[in-house]
Design a protein around this motif. Structure first.
Motif, PDB file in Angstrom:
ATOM      1  N   GLY A 349       0.799  -1.224   0.000  1.00 41.26           N
ATOM      2  CA  GLY A 349       0.000   0.000   0.000  1.00 41.26           C
ATOM      3  C   GLY A 349       0.826   1.266   0.000  1.00 41.26           C
ATOM      4  N   TRP A 350       2.071   1.180  -0.490  1.00 38.90           N
ATOM      5  CA  TRP A 350       2.956   2.344  -0.597  1.00 38.90           C
ATOM      6  C   TRP A 350       2.668   3.001  -1.951  1.00 38.90           C
ATOM      7  CZ3 TRP A 350       8.970   1.838  -1.411  1.00 38.90           C
ATOM      8  CH2 TRP A 350       9.580   3.082  -1.248  1.00 38.90           C
ATOM      9  N   ASN A 351       2.001   4.151  -1.970  1.00 37.68           N
ATOM     10  CA  ASN A 351       1.572   4.695  -3.252  1.00 37.68           C
ATOM     11  C   ASN A 351       1.604   6.218  -3.367  1.00 37.68           C
ATOM     12  OD1 ASN A 351      -0.730   5.461  -1.777  1.00 37.68           O
ATOM     13  ND2 ASN A 351      -1.778   3.548  -2.320  1.00 37.68           N
ATOM     14  N   HIS A 352       2.226   6.908  -2.387  1.00 40.64           N
ATOM     15  CA  HIS A 352       2.236   8.378  -2.469  1.00 40.64           C
ATOM     16  C   HIS A 352       3.484   8.925  -1.786  1.00 40.64           C
ATOM     17  CE1 HIS A 352       0.940  12.567  -2.004  1.00 40.64           C
ATOM     18  NE2 HIS A 352       0.148  12.316  -3.036  1.00 40.64           N
ATOM     19  N   PRO A 353       4.063  10.030  -2.312  1.00 42.70           N
ATOM     20  CA  PRO A 353       5.270  10.599  -1.696  1.00 42.70           C
ATOM     21  C   PRO A 353       5.086  11.045  -0.249  1.00 42.70           C
ATOM     22  CG  PRO A 353       4.968  11.481  -3.898  1.00 42.70           C
ATOM     23  CD  PRO A 353       3.724  10.710  -3.580  1.00 42.70           C
ATOM     24  N   SER A 354       3.846  11.299   0.158  1.00 45.31           N
ATOM     25  CA  SER A 354       3.620  11.712   1.548  1.00 45.31           C
ATOM     26  C   SER A 354       3.780  10.550   2.520  1.00 45.31           C
ATOM     27  CB  SER A 354       2.221  12.311   1.699  1.00 45.31           C
ATOM     28  OG  SER A 354       1.229  11.339   1.419  1.00 45.31           O
ATOM     29  N   HIS A 378       6.584  -3.418 -12.601  1.00 47.25           N
ATOM     30  CA  HIS A 378       6.485  -2.342 -13.573  1.00 47.25           C
ATOM     31  C   HIS A 378       7.718  -1.441 -13.512  1.00 47.25           C
ATOM     32  CE1 HIS A 378       2.517  -3.870 -13.900  1.00 47.25           C
ATOM     33  NE2 HIS A 378       2.140  -3.417 -12.726  1.00 47.25           N
ATOM     34  N   ALA A 379       8.302  -1.156 -14.690  1.00 39.17           N
ATOM     35  CA  ALA A 379       9.519  -0.343 -14.768  1.00 39.17           C
ATOM     36  C   ALA A 379       9.212   1.117 -14.484  1.00 39.17           C
ATOM     37  CB  ALA A 379      10.150  -0.483 -16.150  1.00 39.17           C
ATOM     38  N   GLY A 380      10.250   1.838 -14.057  1.00 38.51           N
ATOM     39  CA  GLY A 380      10.143   3.280 -13.922  1.00 38.51           C
ATOM     40  C   GLY A 380       9.883   3.804 -12.534  1.00 38.51           C
ATOM     41  N   SER A 381       9.630   2.918 -11.569  1.00 38.40           N
ATOM     42  CA  SER A 381       9.364   3.364 -10.199  1.00 38.40           C
ATOM     43  C   SER A 381      10.666   3.787  -9.527  1.00 38.40           C
ATOM     44  CB  SER A 381       8.714   2.222  -9.412  1.00 38.40           C
ATOM     45  OG  SER A 381       8.368   2.629  -8.123  1.00 38.40           O
ATOM     46  N   ALA A 382      10.586   4.831  -8.697  1.00 35.23           N
ATOM     47  CA  ALA A 382      11.800   5.358  -8.061  1.00 35.23           C
ATOM     48  C   ALA A 382      11.512   5.818  -6.645  1.00 35.23           C
ATOM     49  CB  ALA A 382      12.367   6.519  -8.883  1.00 35.23           C
ATOM     50  N   MET A 383      12.578   5.919  -5.837  1.00 38.62           N
ATOM     51  CA  MET A 383      12.439   6.328  -4.447  1.00 38.62           C
ATOM     52  C   MET A 383      13.689   7.066  -3.989  1.00 38.62           C
ATOM     53  SD  MET A 383      14.353   4.230  -2.102  1.00 38.62           S
ATOM     54  CE  MET A 383      15.935   3.812  -2.809  1.00 38.62           C
ATOM     55  N   ILE A 428       9.046   8.547  -5.117  1.00 38.93           N
ATOM     56  CA  ILE A 428       9.011   9.820  -5.859  1.00 38.93           C
ATOM     57  C   ILE A 428       8.374   9.684  -7.235  1.00 38.93           C
ATOM     58  CG2 ILE A 428      10.930  10.889  -4.627  1.00 38.93           C
ATOM     59  CD1 ILE A 428      12.757  10.095  -6.947  1.00 38.93           C
ATOM     60  N   GLN A 429       8.295   8.466  -7.796  1.00 36.38           N
ATOM     61  CA  GLN A 429       7.582   8.307  -9.062  1.00 36.38           C
ATOM     62  C   GLN A 429       7.131   6.857  -9.205  1.00 36.38           C
ATOM     63  OE1 GLN A 429      11.080   9.513 -11.295  1.00 36.38           O
ATOM     64  NE2 GLN A 429      10.916   7.739 -12.610  1.00 36.38           N
ATOM     65  N   LYS A 430       5.962   6.694  -9.793  1.00 34.35           N
ATOM     66  CA  LYS A 430       5.384   5.362  -9.953  1.00 34.35           C
ATOM     67  C   LYS A 430       5.885   4.699 -11.219  1.00 34.35           C
ATOM     68  CE  LYS A 430       1.207   6.523  -7.370  1.00 34.35           C
ATOM     69  NZ  LYS A 430      -0.258   6.715  -7.411  1.00 34.35           N
ATOM     70  N   GLY A 431       5.774   3.377 -11.224  1.00 34.02           N
ATOM     71  CA  GLY A 431       6.181   2.616 -12.393  1.00 34.02           C
ATOM     72  C   GLY A 431       5.202   2.775 -13.541  1.00 34.02           C
ATOM     73  N   LEU A 440       0.779   2.954 -22.470  1.00 32.80           N
ATOM     74  CA  LEU A 440       1.534   3.066 -21.231  1.00 32.80           C
ATOM     75  C   LEU A 440       0.856   4.047 -20.291  1.00 32.80           C
ATOM     76  CD1 LEU A 440       5.140   3.230 -22.699  1.00 32.80           C
ATOM     77  CD2 LEU A 440       4.086   1.292 -21.571  1.00 32.80           C
ATOM     78  N   LYS A 441       0.781   3.692 -19.021  1.00 33.56           N
ATOM     79  CA  LYS A 441       0.221   4.594 -18.015  1.00 33.56           C
ATOM     80  C   LYS A 441       0.895   4.314 -16.682  1.00 33.56           C
ATOM     81  CE  LYS A 441      -3.468   3.746 -15.814  1.00 33.56           C
ATOM     82  NZ  LYS A 441      -4.866   3.634 -15.355  1.00 33.56           N
ATOM     83  N   ALA A 442       0.828   5.282 -15.771  1.00 33.99           N
ATOM     84  CA  ALA A 442       1.467   5.117 -14.468  1.00 33.99           C
ATOM     85  C   ALA A 442       0.745   4.053 -13.647  1.00 33.99           C
ATOM     86  CB  ALA A 442       1.469   6.443 -13.721  1.00 33.99           C
ATOM     87  N   ASP A 443       1.513   3.259 -12.948  1.00 33.47           N
ATOM     88  CA  ASP A 443       0.954   2.259 -12.037  1.00 33.47           C
ATOM     89  C   ASP A 443       0.417   2.974 -10.800  1.00 33.47           C
ATOM     90  OD1 ASP A 443       0.355  -0.223 -10.958  1.00 33.47           O
ATOM     91  OD2 ASP A 443       2.306  -0.403  -9.992  1.00 33.47           O
ATOM     92  N   GLU A 444      -0.293   2.228  -9.978  1.00 35.03           N
ATOM     93  CA  GLU A 444      -0.911   2.838  -8.804  1.00 35.03           C
ATOM     94  C   GLU A 444      -0.096   2.655  -7.526  1.00 35.03           C
ATOM     95  OE1 GLU A 444      -3.540   4.789  -8.969  1.00 35.03           O
ATOM     96  OE2 GLU A 444      -3.444   4.468 -11.123  1.00 35.03           O
ATOM     97  N   ALA A 445       1.066   2.020  -7.596  1.00 37.71           N
ATOM     98  CA  ALA A 445       1.769   1.724  -6.344  1.00 37.71           C
ATOM     99  C   ALA A 445       3.273   1.678  -6.541  1.00 37.71           C
ATOM    100  CB  ALA A 445       1.284   0.398  -5.776  1.00 37.71           C
ATOM    101  N   PHE A 446       3.975   1.892  -5.419  1.00 35.48           N
ATOM    102  CA  PHE A 446       5.408   1.663  -5.350  1.00 35.48           C
ATOM    103  C   PHE A 446       5.636   0.204  -4.953  1.00 35.48           C
ATOM    104  CE2 PHE A 446       4.980   6.245  -4.164  1.00 35.48           C
ATOM    105  CZ  PHE A 446       5.564   6.758  -5.308  1.00 35.48           C
ATOM    106  N   PRO A 447       6.885  -0.263  -4.922  1.00 39.13           N
ATOM    107  CA  PRO A 447       7.130  -1.670  -4.610  1.00 39.13           C
ATOM    108  C   PRO A 447       6.642  -2.103  -3.229  1.00 39.13           C
ATOM    109  CG  PRO A 447       9.057  -0.678  -5.603  1.00 39.13           C
ATOM    110  CD  PRO A 447       8.109   0.444  -5.311  1.00 39.13           C
TER     111      PRO A 447
END
Length: 672
Positions: A349-354, A378-383, A428-431, A440-447
């Motif tokens: 449930g990690w899905n927002h920079p806050s 999903h590629a492109g996720s960052a932290m 900081i950014q979703k996959g 292509l569209k942004a995923d809803e969650a971080f890892p």
């Protein structure tokens, strides 16, 4: 051109190669004999990733491939898995032209070289440039190398031989911010004796350094390990023409690294112990028709030696066991959940920079290799990871599914103070994933995170201090008086929409709507930099819009010559401090990491844009609003191509209702 084909590579060592070297390299599309008769498609070696971990840049000197063009040599370098090549004056650039590399190269040819390097994922940071020592045309050479981003490797006549004194070169090099190293050739050349190099470098500034050509020194009877130690001791060990030689004598032959008498293991140990990070360009002068067997074996041996050093470093640095921080011991934001139990538990449930994930750990001061165990397909996720006032930022490599956990290196963090340290993760950014329509569209969650691992190491840090960089030495991009250094993106038509007033550049007119976006841009391009400026907006209503383009290029679509293509720090009424991809992905990039308090568009606002490699950060009025890592540098973005990492800086006034955007105090510092 080298074709990226991912197939099984069956490579034999040089000791297993048959006598005949007759097979052509059809897999490289080079119609020349470059390799012995074994089947190998795609890469011929895996490069030197362990050398890169140590901060060393290993590549190939073009002279090794001088029977080919420079573009073909880039492809061969990439086939070895290496990321660096060194140019040579006079090198023919490509097969379809007789144009060669020299200081008088036209802007068009310079751009072609830069584009070829960028598309190939190979960097050129140095050039061997022959000089006679008279100093004639030297400043033109330096300006050329400044534009290309190249250090000069040369051995001109010394002052004692009737050449210019080192101070002559130093003054021009410092003026343009370019480095030059003195290298060695056989005894008739200027710097055949290392004593001469020491004399001519040790009392000069950082723009003057030393290079070691291992082959020429060994054939001259010198011990290259002892020379390396001397150059390290005076702080001038900048560069190698790297090779191994069968014996220290005039009859020594170039042989694969590790099979000669070059004492490479001891040289590497000395570099490692002193934290010296030179360029290392492989150069072979024994079998020009077929250098690849030598290079393949050398690349593998260098990587193996560096792996040994890293293991030894880690053993030396360990003051205790590896520190494991499992998910179940973490503090998490209320919206997040813990799935599973014990060491198998993971944070979901990690899905927002806050949101954040944090641990407390007792750490001694020093450097720590940070690894994370996670799953995300999903590629492109960052932290980002923060600890003890330091910060790492990294992209996540995608896993096969949400259930396949992997452990990956995040970076090396410096813990300057130590003690009871809080370690915090923030997304900081979703996959990116594909929807049912294939778009292509942004995923809803971080890892989903299972654990964090810290390993003490003596490897150099890849972290930096959190917050706005304290050190800034900017130069003015705008002089406050005229448009020197700027031009209209669409010529005079664009310039007509900008004026100078009260030492500011003003885009647009408060009394007139605008039909099309308009830009003025810098006449030169920038790659890695920190840009600082102030802006304010005068608008007829709340729908104002403008922005600062960077790493951008003019649009080539017919009928849209007024546009620019690339990144934009957006100045828009409803999304302060955002990063937009103008005329390319047509979308905002990354996620908002903060919102400036008491923001007023009609008052002067402070904006900072910092670009370092794939990472882009934006601060607005002291608040970091965007932190983005570009995932599409090595792999072209679908339908768009390679994402530019170098380009113009431009100021925009957006089409629409009457509006003015004022820009002033525009300063830039280029990051080496």
């Amino acid at each position: 051109m080298f074709k990226r084909i991912i197939l099984i590579c069956m490579c034999l060592t040089c000791s297993m190669l048959p006598e005949s070297y007759a097979q052509r390299a059809e897999n490289l599309n080079l119609n020349r004999i470059v390799q012995p008769p074994y089947h190998c498609y795609g890469r011929l070696a895996d490069g030197c990733p362990h050398a890169e971990e140590l901060g060393w840049k290993v590549g190939v000197q073009f002279y090794t491939f001088h029977k080919y063009t420079f573009f073909e040599a880039i492809d061969l370098t990439r086939a070895l898995g290496l990321h660096y090549i060194e140019a040579t004056i006079g090198a023919r650039i490509c097969e379809e032209s007789t144009q060669n590399i020299h200081a008088g190269l036209s802007p068009e040819w310079r751009e072609r070289i830069k584009r070829k390097l960028a598309e190939s994922g190979v960097k050129c940071e140095s050039i061997y440039y022959w000089m006679d020592g008279s100093g004639k045309g030297f400043e033109d050479i330096v300006k050329f190398c400044k534009d290309m981003g190249w250090m000069i490797v040369s051995d001109p006549r010394r002052a004692e031989q009737g050449g210019q004194p080192v101070a002559f070169y130093e003054k021009i090099l410092e003026k343009h911010g370019v480095k030059m190293v003195f290298t060695n050739h056989p005894k008739a050349a200027a710097y055949w004796n290392p004593d001469f190099t020491v004399e001519d470098t040790q009392n000069h500034g950082s723009c003057i350094g030393a290079s070691i050509d291992i082959g020429h020194y060994m054939r001259g009877g010198f011990d290259t390990y002892e020379i390396t130690r001397r150059y390290i001791d005076i702080g001038k060990m900048y560069h190698f023409h790297l090779r191994d030689v069968s014996t220290i004598s005039p009859h020594g032959l170039d042989v694969p690294c590790g099979t000669g008498k070059g004492r490479l293991k001891e040289i590497f140990q000395a570099l490692n112990d002193s934290q010296t990070k030179p360029l290392m360009m492989l150069e072979y002068e024994h079998d020009f028709d077929n250098p690849m067997p030598y290079l393949i074996q050398s690349v593998n041996e260098i990587n193996r030696l560096c792996e040994e050093l890293i293991k030894a470093n880690d053993e030396k640095a360990r003051t205790g066991d590896t520190i494991l921080l499992p998910a179940y011991k973490a503090r998490i934001s209320p919206e997040m959940t813990m799935q599973g139990k014990g060491t198998e538990a993971s944070i979901h449930g990690w899905n927002h920079p806050s949101q954040s994930i944090s641990w407390s750990a007792s750490l001694l001061p020093g450097h720590y290799q940070v690894l994370m165990r996670y799953a995300q397909p999903h590629a492109g996720s960052a932290m980002t990871l923060e600890a003890d006032g330091q910060e790492l930022a990294a992209l996540f490599k995608p896993t096969f599914t949400w259930f396949d956990y992997t452990t990956e290196k995040i970076g090396i963090i410096n813990i300057p103070q130590g003690g009871n340290v809080t370690i915090t993760l923030r997304g900081i950014q979703k996959g990116i994933k594909r929807n049912k329509e294939g778009k292509l569209k942004a995923d809803e969650a971080f890892p989903d995170v299972q654990s964090l691992i810290l390993v003490p190491t003596s490897l150099p840090t890849t972290s930096e201090a959190t917050g706005i960089p304290a050190h800034f030495e900017g130069t003015r991009l705008f002089n406050g008086k005229d448009f020197e250094g700027w031009e209209g993106n669409d010529g005079e038509y664009s310039m007509a929409h900008f004026r100078i007033e009260k030492r500011a550049i003003v885009g647009g007119n408060i009394n007139k709507d605008l039909e099309h976006n308009q830009f003025i841009r810098t006449t030169r391009k920038y790659k890695n930099f920190e840009l600082r400026l102030k802006y304010k907006v005068k608008a007829s209503d709340e729908s104002y819009n403008g922005g600062i383009q960077f790493r951008s290029v003019p649009c080539t679509i017919p009928g849209r010559s007024f546009e620019m293509v690339g990144y934009q720090a957006d100045i828009i009424s409803w999304k302060q401090g955002a990063l937009y991809d103008e005329q390319r992905r047509w979308d905002f990039l990354g996620m908002p990491t903060g919102v400036p308090q008491n923001y007023k568009a009609d008052q002067w606002n402070d904006l900072i844009i910092r670009c370092e490699g794939p990472r882009i950060r934006i601060w607005l009025n002291g608040i970091k609003t965007t932190d983005y890592i570009e995932p599409y540098i090595d792999e072209p973005f679908e339908g768009i191509g390679t994402i530019n990492q170098e380009g113009h800086i431009a100021l925009q006034i957006h089409e629409g209702k009457a509006c003015e955007v004022w820009y002033k105090d525009i300063e830039i510092e280029e990051i080496k």
